[in-house]
Design an enzyme around this catalytic site. Structure first.
Site, PDB file in Angstrom:
ATOM      1  N   HIS A 148      62.724  29.241  -8.453  1.00 18.80           N
ATOM      2  CA  HIS A 148      62.706  28.865  -7.036  1.00 18.80           C
ATOM      3  C   HIS A 148      63.699  29.754  -6.295  1.00 18.80           C
ATOM      4  O   HIS A 148      64.791  29.999  -6.791  1.00 18.80           O
ATOM      5  CB  HIS A 148      63.111  27.391  -6.910  1.00 18.80           C
ATOM      6  CG  HIS A 148      62.872  26.803  -5.558  1.00 18.80           C
ATOM      7  ND1 HIS A 148      63.681  27.074  -4.477  1.00 18.80           N
ATOM      8  CD2 HIS A 148      61.910  25.965  -5.115  1.00 18.80           C
ATOM      9  CE1 HIS A 148      63.216  26.407  -3.416  1.00 18.80           C
ATOM     10  NE2 HIS A 148      62.140  25.739  -3.773  1.00 18.80           N
ATOM     11  N   CYS A 172      58.406  29.812  -2.353  1.00 25.50           N
ATOM     12  CA  CYS A 172      58.717  28.748  -1.390  1.00 25.50           C
ATOM     13  C   CYS A 172      58.861  29.374  -0.005  1.00 25.50           C
ATOM     14  O   CYS A 172      59.848  30.057   0.286  1.00 25.50           O
ATOM     15  CB  CYS A 172      59.991  28.019  -1.802  1.00 25.50           C
ATOM     16  SG  CYS A 172      60.443  26.732  -0.633  1.00 25.50           S
ATOM     17  N   HIS A 211      55.262  26.613  -3.005  1.00 26.71           N
ATOM     18  CA  HIS A 211      55.706  25.529  -2.114  1.00 26.71           C
ATOM     19  C   HIS A 211      55.411  26.021  -0.711  1.00 26.71           C
ATOM     20  O   HIS A 211      56.050  26.957  -0.243  1.00 26.71           O
ATOM     21  CB  HIS A 211      57.220  25.314  -2.221  1.00 26.71           C
ATOM     22  CG  HIS A 211      57.679  24.702  -3.506  1.00 26.71           C
ATOM     23  ND1 HIS A 211      59.021  24.488  -3.775  1.00 26.71           N
ATOM     24  CD2 HIS A 211      56.991  24.237  -4.570  1.00 26.71           C
ATOM     25  CE1 HIS A 211      59.126  23.914  -4.964  1.00 26.71           C
ATOM     26  NE2 HIS A 211      57.929  23.764  -5.476  1.00 26.71           N
ATOM     27  N   ASP A 218      55.332  20.904   0.920  1.00 27.24           N
ATOM     28  CA  ASP A 218      56.762  20.694   0.647  1.00 27.24           C
ATOM     29  C   ASP A 218      57.324  19.761   1.702  1.00 27.24           C
ATOM     30  O   ASP A 218      56.570  19.020   2.337  1.00 27.24           O
ATOM     31  CB  ASP A 218      57.454  22.063   0.582  1.00 27.24           C
ATOM     32  CG  ASP A 218      58.709  22.047  -0.261  1.00 27.24           C
ATOM     33  OD1 ASP A 218      59.172  20.965  -0.631  1.00 27.24           O
ATOM     34  OD2 ASP A 218      59.241  23.135  -0.545  1.00 27.24           O
ATOM     35  N   HIS A 219      58.602  19.824   1.909  1.00 25.05           N
ATOM     36  CA  HIS A 219      59.271  18.862   2.793  1.00 25.05           C
ATOM     37  C   HIS A 219      58.414  18.465   3.985  1.00 25.05           C
ATOM     38  O   HIS A 219      57.890  19.322   4.697  1.00 25.05           O
ATOM     39  CB  HIS A 219      60.565  19.458   3.346  1.00 25.05           C
ATOM     40  CG  HIS A 219      61.492  19.919   2.280  1.00 25.05           C
ATOM     41  ND1 HIS A 219      62.619  20.650   2.542  1.00 25.05           N
ATOM     42  CD2 HIS A 219      61.452  19.768   0.934  1.00 25.05           C
ATOM     43  CE1 HIS A 219      63.232  20.917   1.412  1.00 25.05           C
ATOM     44  NE2 HIS A 219      62.543  20.395   0.416  1.00 25.05           N
ATOM     45  N   TYR A 251      60.717  13.919   1.635  1.00 26.38           N
ATOM     46  CA  TYR A 251      59.774  13.560   0.571  1.00 26.38           C
ATOM     47  C   TYR A 251      59.063  12.226   0.799  1.00 26.38           C
ATOM     48  O   TYR A 251      58.799  11.485  -0.131  1.00 26.38           O
ATOM     49  CB  TYR A 251      60.470  13.596  -0.795  1.00 26.38           C
ATOM     50  CG  TYR A 251      60.654  15.028  -1.265  1.00 26.38           C
ATOM     51  CD1 TYR A 251      59.584  15.729  -1.801  1.00 26.38           C
ATOM     52  CD2 TYR A 251      61.864  15.695  -1.103  1.00 26.38           C
ATOM     53  CE1 TYR A 251      59.722  17.048  -2.197  1.00 26.38           C
ATOM     54  CE2 TYR A 251      62.015  17.024  -1.496  1.00 26.38           C
ATOM     55  CZ  TYR A 251      60.935  17.688  -2.045  1.00 26.38           C
ATOM     56  OH  TYR A 251      61.057  18.993  -2.435  1.00 26.38           O
TER      57      TYR A 251
HETATM   58  C1  DNO Z   1      63.845  20.992  -2.586  1.00 29.01           C
HETATM   59  C2  DNO Z   1      63.286  21.622  -3.768  1.00 29.01           C
HETATM   60  C3  DNO Z   1      64.353  22.162  -4.683  1.00 29.01           C
HETATM   61  C4  DNO Z   1      63.731  22.655  -5.970  1.00 29.01           C
HETATM   62  C5  DNO Z   1      64.707  23.259  -6.928  1.00 29.01           C
HETATM   63  C6  DNO Z   1      63.986  23.906  -8.063  1.00 29.01           C
HETATM   64  O1  DNO Z   1      63.208  20.210  -1.962  1.00 29.01           O
HETATM   65  O2  DNO Z   1      62.372  22.609  -3.443  1.00 29.01           O
HETATM   66  O3  DNO Z   1      65.277  21.144  -4.965  1.00 29.01           O
HETATM   67  O4  DNO Z   1      63.147  21.567  -6.626  1.00 29.01           O
HETATM   68  O5  DNO Z   1      65.516  24.188  -6.320  1.00 29.01           O
HETATM   69  O6  DNO Z   1      64.799  23.925  -9.176  1.00 29.01           O
END
Ligand code: DNO
Length: 345
Positions: free
Chosen positions: A196, A234, A261, A306-307, A320
């Site tokens: 990531h 991401c 992501h 994602d978020h 989340y």
């Molecule tokens: C946040 C996530 C990160 C991710 C880590 C991977 O929302 O994208 O916490 O899980 O960095 O190890």
């Protein structure tokens, strides 16, 4: 592409049955959260989690995260023990049908934000990063929900001291040492590693961050060319830096992208940003362009929204909740369908 959804295990307020009802979502991204970082994951615990996920009609193929012990990042003598445990975990997960492990190599802290409920013009709230506010925070008292681990103040103190003088080069060498130690297990287990990016992609509190954009990836793949050495693309993390051309990165690194992501941010000044609805029209990132580049360049990995914003009165884990991530999944599914059909036409 396989659309997935992050699920924080049995204690997640969002039941698997709700996730199963989101159209197009075929699996969850999860982890075992209550094991000490650095221990080898037990096959029985993995099997129980997999069973629970499969019983809900969802696939269990992506783990986020298997956290990397700080001794590995620090390059301490004890790292070999933790690398061996990590390799055992990879083998056990592979045995259970896991295909992809998301991890990060950020020293001490995972993702950082300064506000977990910043108001957006549409009336919702989202996560926000204000660089000036960040500079005024005390790194000894930080905690963010959503991190896979957090430390007691005493542990933090010790860790921050241990990193004093750590350079980008040494941290990068420690990453390569780690990868060389685990890649044989990945090959054997049929598991891809997906690093990531650092979030945000710049140094924090004097701690070096090394996975920040194109130059990091070129260095990473030159050092470990195995295809199991891949990335979690991401958009929100990489896109916080205007230097990162996401569409070009997605196109150029597509074969290395095992996991994507896909989320949106609105840049606010040079280093600050707020998270927003997933649509291209909601922020600074060309999500459509990224999806098009991924599909055009043969991406066949896992995707997750994602978020999300907090909407419709939901009070979930910041970033989340169910609702806005489900809207994100629906939007992303539509983009992929349109782009894939166009390409085949
Ligand atoms: C946040 C996530 C990160 C991710 C880590 C991977 O929302 O994208 O916490 O899980 O960095 O190890």
């Amino acid at each position: 592409m396989k659309m997935t959804f992050r699920w924080y295990g049995p204690s997640d307020p969002i039941p698997l049955t709700y996730i199963r009802e989101i159209p197009g979502v075929s699996g969850v991204v999860t982890a075992i959260y209550d094991l000490p970082v650095g221990s080898a994951w037990d096959a029985c615990r993995i099997a129980a989690l997999k069973q629970q996920v499969n019983d809900a009609g969802l696939a269990f193929e992506v783990i986020e995260s298997v956290p990397v012990h700080e001794d590995i990042k620090l390059g301490l003598a004890s790292r070999d023990f933790y690398i061996e445990n990590y390799a055992k975990t990879i083998l056990a997960l592979g045995e259970a049908g896991v295909k992809c492990i998301c991890y990060n190599f950020m020293p001490v802290f995972d993702w950082l934000r300064t506000d977990l409920a910043a108001p957006l013009p549409d009336g919702s709230t989202s996560l926000r990063y204000d660089h000036e506010a960040l500079l005024s925070l005390d790194p000894h008292h930080l905690h963010l929900p959503g991190w896979d681990e957090s430390y007691t103040p005493a542990e933090l103190e010790k860790l921050l001291a241990a990193y004093a003088g750590m350079s980008h080069e040494r941290l990068f060498d420690n990453l390569i040492y780690f990868l060389k130690g685990i890649l044989p297990a990945c090959r054997k287990a049929g598991v891809n590693m997906a690093i990531h990016p650092d979030d945000p992609p710049w140094d924090m509190f004097g701690l070096p961050r090394i996975i920040t954009g194109r130059a990091s990836y070129e260095k990473l793949f030159a050092a470990c060319p195995e295809l199991e050495n891949g990335i979690t693309f991401c958009t929100g993390s990489l896109g916080a830096s205007p230097d990162n051309d996401l569409v070009a990165l997605a196109a150029d690194f597509a074969p290395r992208i095992h996991f994507a992501h896909l989320r949106q941010i609105v840049r606010q000044g040079s280093l600050s940003f707020a998270e927003a609805g997933h649509l291209t029209s909601c922020g600074s990132l060309d999500i459509y362009g990224v999806v098009k580049a991924l599909v055009t360049h043969g991406f066949d990995g896992y995707v997750r929204p994602d978020h999300g914003r907090a909407i419709w009165g939901e009070r979930g884990k910041p970033g989340y909740g169910l609702y806005d991530r489900a809207l994100g999944a629906a939007y992303l599914n539509g983009l992929f369908e349109a782009v894939e059909k166009d390409l085949r036409a």
